[in-house]
Motif scaffolding. Structure first.
Motif, PDB file in Angstrom:
ATOM      1  N   SER A   1      44.081  43.353  46.251  1.00 35.96           N
ATOM      2  CA  SER A   1      45.079  43.368  45.189  1.00 35.96           C
ATOM      3  C   SER A   1      44.389  43.340  43.834  1.00 35.96           C
ATOM      4  O   SER A   1      43.178  43.073  43.733  1.00 35.96           O
ATOM      5  CB  SER A   1      46.030  42.170  45.303  1.00 35.96           C
ATOM      6  N   ILE A   2      45.166  43.571  42.782  1.00 29.89           N
ATOM      7  CA  ILE A   2      44.638  43.513  41.421  1.00 29.89           C
ATOM      8  C   ILE A   2      44.145  42.112  41.094  1.00 29.89           C
ATOM      9  O   ILE A   2      43.222  41.924  40.290  1.00 29.89           O
ATOM     10  CB  ILE A   2      45.719  43.961  40.411  1.00 29.89           C
ATOM     11  N   ASN A   3      44.728  41.102  41.744  1.00 31.77           N
ATOM     12  CA  ASN A   3      44.280  39.724  41.502  1.00 31.77           C
ATOM     13  C   ASN A   3      42.828  39.528  41.921  1.00 31.77           C
ATOM     14  O   ASN A   3      42.097  38.750  41.305  1.00 31.77           O
ATOM     15  CB  ASN A   3      45.179  38.741  42.256  1.00 31.77           C
ATOM     16  N   ALA A   4      42.414  40.212  42.979  1.00 28.85           N
ATOM     17  CA  ALA A   4      41.031  40.099  43.443  1.00 28.85           C
ATOM     18  C   ALA A   4      40.081  40.632  42.381  1.00 28.85           C
ATOM     19  O   ALA A   4      39.021  40.047  42.118  1.00 28.85           O
ATOM     20  CB  ALA A   4      40.850  40.863  44.746  1.00 28.85           C
ATOM     21  N   PHE A   5      40.432  41.743  41.739  1.00 31.71           N
ATOM     22  CA  PHE A   5      39.571  42.316  40.711  1.00 31.71           C
ATOM     23  C   PHE A   5      39.585  41.459  39.446  1.00 31.71           C
ATOM     24  O   PHE A   5      38.576  41.361  38.745  1.00 31.71           O
ATOM     25  CB  PHE A   5      40.000  43.749  40.414  1.00 31.71           C
ATOM     26  N   SER A   6      40.712  40.825  39.153  1.00 31.30           N
ATOM     27  CA  SER A   6      40.763  39.890  38.032  1.00 31.30           C
ATOM     28  C   SER A   6      39.851  38.699  38.299  1.00 31.30           C
ATOM     29  O   SER A   6      39.166  38.207  37.392  1.00 31.30           O
ATOM     30  CB  SER A   6      42.203  39.402  37.811  1.00 31.30           C
ATOM     31  N   TYR A   7      39.831  38.243  39.559  1.00 37.69           N
ATOM     32  CA  TYR A   7      38.949  37.143  39.934  1.00 37.69           C
ATOM     33  C   TYR A   7      37.485  37.541  39.742  1.00 37.69           C
ATOM     34  O   TYR A   7      36.683  36.769  39.201  1.00 37.69           O
ATOM     35  CB  TYR A   7      39.196  36.749  41.393  1.00 37.69           C
ATOM     36  N   VAL A   8      37.137  38.756  40.173  1.00 43.69           N
ATOM     37  CA  VAL A   8      35.766  39.243  39.998  1.00 43.69           C
ATOM     38  C   VAL A   8      35.401  39.277  38.523  1.00 43.69           C
ATOM     39  O   VAL A   8      34.314  38.861  38.108  1.00 43.69           O
ATOM     40  CB  VAL A   8      35.610  40.647  40.624  1.00 43.69           C
ATOM     41  N   CYS A   9      36.322  39.786  37.712  1.00 41.21           N
ATOM     42  CA  CYS A   9      36.079  39.904  36.283  1.00 41.21           C
ATOM     43  C   CYS A   9      35.812  38.535  35.648  1.00 41.21           C
ATOM     44  O   CYS A   9      34.859  38.373  34.884  1.00 41.21           O
ATOM     45  CB  CYS A   9      37.278  40.590  35.622  1.00 41.21           C
ATOM     46  N   GLU A  10      36.625  37.561  35.971  1.00 46.44           N
ATOM     47  CA  GLU A  10      36.438  36.220  35.419  1.00 46.44           C
ATOM     48  C   GLU A  10      35.175  35.564  35.958  1.00 46.44           C
ATOM     49  O   GLU A  10      34.498  34.820  35.246  1.00 46.44           O
ATOM     50  CB  GLU A  10      37.662  35.352  35.728  1.00 46.44           C
ATOM     51  N   LEU A  11      34.836  35.853  37.211  1.00 38.99           N
ATOM     52  CA  LEU A  11      33.618  35.293  37.796  1.00 38.99           C
ATOM     53  C   LEU A  11      32.377  35.828  37.096  1.00 38.99           C
ATOM     54  O   LEU A  11      31.414  35.089  36.867  1.00 38.99           O
ATOM     55  CB  LEU A  11      33.572  35.607  39.293  1.00 38.99           C
ATOM     56  N   VAL A  12      32.390  37.089  36.742  1.00 39.72           N
ATOM     57  CA  VAL A  12      31.275  37.667  35.981  1.00 39.72           C
ATOM     58  C   VAL A  12      31.101  36.917  34.660  1.00 39.72           C
ATOM     59  O   VAL A  12      29.984  36.559  34.262  1.00 39.72           O
ATOM     60  CB  VAL A  12      31.511  39.168  35.731  1.00 39.72           C
ATOM     61  N   GLY A  13      32.205  36.667  33.977  1.00 40.72           N
ATOM     62  CA  GLY A  13      32.131  35.912  32.732  1.00 40.72           C
ATOM     63  C   GLY A  13      31.629  34.501  32.941  1.00 40.72           C
ATOM     64  O   GLY A  13      30.861  33.972  32.131  1.00 40.72           O
ATOM     65  N   ARG A  14      32.038  33.881  34.053  1.00 37.40           N
ATOM     66  CA  ARG A  14      31.592  32.527  34.359  1.00 37.40           C
ATOM     67  C   ARG A  14      30.074  32.486  34.550  1.00 37.40           C
ATOM     68  O   ARG A  14      29.398  31.565  34.073  1.00 37.40           O
ATOM     69  CB  ARG A  14      32.301  32.040  35.620  1.00 37.40           C
ATOM     70  N   LEU A  15      29.524  33.493  35.239  1.00 42.28           N
ATOM     71  CA  LEU A  15      28.078  33.546  35.451  1.00 42.28           C
ATOM     72  C   LEU A  15      27.342  33.666  34.123  1.00 42.28           C
ATOM     73  O   LEU A  15      26.277  33.074  33.929  1.00 42.28           O
ATOM     74  CB  LEU A  15      27.725  34.726  36.360  1.00 42.28           C
TER      75      LEU A  15
ATOM     76  N   THR B   1      35.400  48.823  35.935  1.00 41.27           N
ATOM     77  CA  THR B   1      34.660  49.112  34.712  1.00 41.27           C
ATOM     78  C   THR B   1      35.536  48.871  33.491  1.00 41.27           C
ATOM     79  O   THR B   1      35.119  48.231  32.518  1.00 41.27           O
ATOM     80  CB  THR B   1      34.164  50.567  34.709  1.00 41.27           C
ATOM     81  N   SER B   2      36.765  49.359  33.542  1.00 39.58           N
ATOM     82  CA  SER B   2      37.687  49.171  32.422  1.00 39.58           C
ATOM     83  C   SER B   2      37.985  47.696  32.187  1.00 39.58           C
ATOM     84  O   SER B   2      37.992  47.224  31.038  1.00 39.58           O
ATOM     85  CB  SER B   2      38.985  49.931  32.696  1.00 39.58           C
ATOM     86  N   MET B   3      38.208  46.941  33.265  1.00 38.21           N
ATOM     87  CA  MET B   3      38.530  45.521  33.133  1.00 38.21           C
ATOM     88  C   MET B   3      37.353  44.741  32.553  1.00 38.21           C
ATOM     89  O   MET B   3      37.535  43.884  31.681  1.00 38.21           O
ATOM     90  CB  MET B   3      38.927  44.952  34.497  1.00 38.21           C
ATOM     91  N   LEU B   4      36.149  45.023  33.033  1.00 39.55           N
ATOM     92  CA  LEU B   4      34.965  44.312  32.551  1.00 39.55           C
ATOM     93  C   LEU B   4      34.685  44.626  31.084  1.00 39.55           C
ATOM     94  O   LEU B   4      34.357  43.741  30.293  1.00 39.55           O
ATOM     95  CB  LEU B   4      33.752  44.666  33.413  1.00 39.55           C
TER      96      LEU B   4
END
Length: 411
Positions: free
Chosen positions: A114-128, A28-31
């Motif tokens: 790892s934190i990298n996985a959550f960073s990937y999710v965050c960027e993927l949300v933006g990509r969508l 939530t914080s990252m997004l």
């Protein structure tokens, strides 16, 4: 206007389905920090069903596969039936589970390791979010490949067009010049992939259209020929849709980076107006085009009176606020023309298609509005005035018109 938002934003909220509070708080914080979006958190299948029943419009659902009341990914079916794209998240993984997840039609899956996985999710949300409205063209003579590409890319929110051969693809490219990515098979009837790539490059540069070649040809030079003909990337057949998506996303990000760099090169950082470089580079072409067409042309120079005194009294922050206020008034009042900041407190406007008297009246109205305006600064209200010089019917290039306007300004 030339102004650009300094922070990316996502308008729709994200549905986060996660029963581990630490992970839900982190995501939530990252997004929110990355995209400024609302995040609705559900910790169980029951909460998901209740939220969906309320009809909330979500951009995407991030779904943990193991919930207290749904331990085998059942939540994906519920969310998918509501028409939402799903990104699956899991702590355990294997080939069997991967195939089961993909069969459910998820956009992507992420291993929570790892934190990298959550960073990937965050960027993927933006990509969508960014993909909404972006056009992609898939050109292949195989109906099954076309269907696979169309389905895979549409899952990512892209607007997908398809063509059966190079000739049909070229026609679609001409009809839709806003296509951003084109996937091109090599072996096709009528016009092959090499020829299509060559023709496409005559119409669009690599800064506006990314071309990805595709081929099952065993010739090791096939990829090199695609790249030499103007392609940005290459994929071997048979391929998996995950590779296609990664390649398309990377090429879209490349185009966006080029656009960001172009914007930074052409726009004044403080005010958001066109900068001096862009005004003289692109403005000259606009100026000459208008003159050759016989359209009326005027050039105005604008200067804030006694600006040094503004900085001395209100500080440089106050001076910056004055400059930004002037820029906003120019954007609002002259969006149909070409306002720019040439440097310091000096601005210019290139007028095309309007008569001198009408332009003079608009500038006089601006001068009066600025004189009546108190610019709020931390050190108090700043009252300012503008001097404006206008040039028309000047012989010579744009630089001569600017000198004439500058002379009129000082008069």
């Amino acid at each position: 206007t030339a102004r650009r938002q300094t922070r990316d934003q996502i308008g729709l909220p994200v549905l986060l389905v996660e029963d581990q509070r630490a992970i839900s708080m982190l995501l939530t914080s990252m997004l929110q920090d990355r995209w400024g979006c609302a995040v609705h958190v559900c910790a169980s299948m029951a909460e998901v069903e209740a939220s969906l029943a309320q009809g909330h419009p979500y951009l995407v659902a991030l779904c943990d596969l193991n919930l207290p009341d749904a331990e085998h990914g059942e939540v994906i079916d519920v969310v998918s039936q509501a028409g939402l794209p799903v990104i699956a998240m899991t702590a355990a993984f294997g080939d069997e589970l991967r195939e089961a997840i993909l069969k459910k039609g998820v956009v992507d899956y992420v291993l929570k390791e790892s934190i990298n996985a959550f960073s990937y999710v965050c960027e993927l949300v933006g990509r969508l979010a960014k993909n909404r409205g972006i056009k992609v063209l898939a050109v292949d003579d195989s109906s099954s490949i076309r269907a696979l590409l169309k389905h895979s890319l549409e899952m990512y929110g892209l607007d997908v067009l398809v063509a059966r051969d190079g000739s049909e693809g070229l026609t679609l490219l001409d009809q839709h010049p806003d296509i951003r990515v084109m996937l091109v098979d090599y072996h096709m009837p009528v016009m092959d992939g090499f020829s299509l790539t060559t023709e496409a490059r005559k119409r669009h540069g690599k800064d506006t259209l990314a071309i990805i070649g595709i081929s099952g040809n065993e010739d090791p030079l096939c990829s090199a020929r695609f790249l030499k003909n103007g392609a940005n990337d290459f994929i071997h057949k048979p391929f998996h849709f995950e590779e296609v998506i990664c390649r398309v996303n990377q090429n879209l990000e490349m185009l966006e980076l080029i656009e960001i760099n172009r914007h930074a090169a052409n726009v004044d950082f403080l005010t958001g107006l066109r900068n001096r470089r862009h005004f003289f580079h692109a403005g000259r072409a606009r100026f000459e085009q208008a003159r050759q067409a016989g359209a009326p042309v005027q050039v105005a120079m604008l200067d804030i009176d006694h600006f040094k005194q503004v900085n001395d009294r209100f500080g440089h922050d106050g001076g910056d606020q004055v400059l930004k206020t002037i820029a906003r008034r120019l954007e609002e009042g002259f969006a149909d023309q070409w306002p720019a900041r040439l440097g310091g407190e000096e601005f210019a406007i290139l007028f095309t298609g309007t008569e001198p008297e009408a332009t003079r009246n608009r500038l006089e109205q601006l001068r009066q509005r600025i004189a009546d305006l108190a610019v709020e600064t931390a050190a108090g209200p700043a009252w300012i005035t503008l001097s404006i010089g206008l040039a028309w019917d000047v012989a010579g290039p744009l630089d001569d018109w600017l000198r004439s306007a500058d002379t009129a300004l000082y008069q």
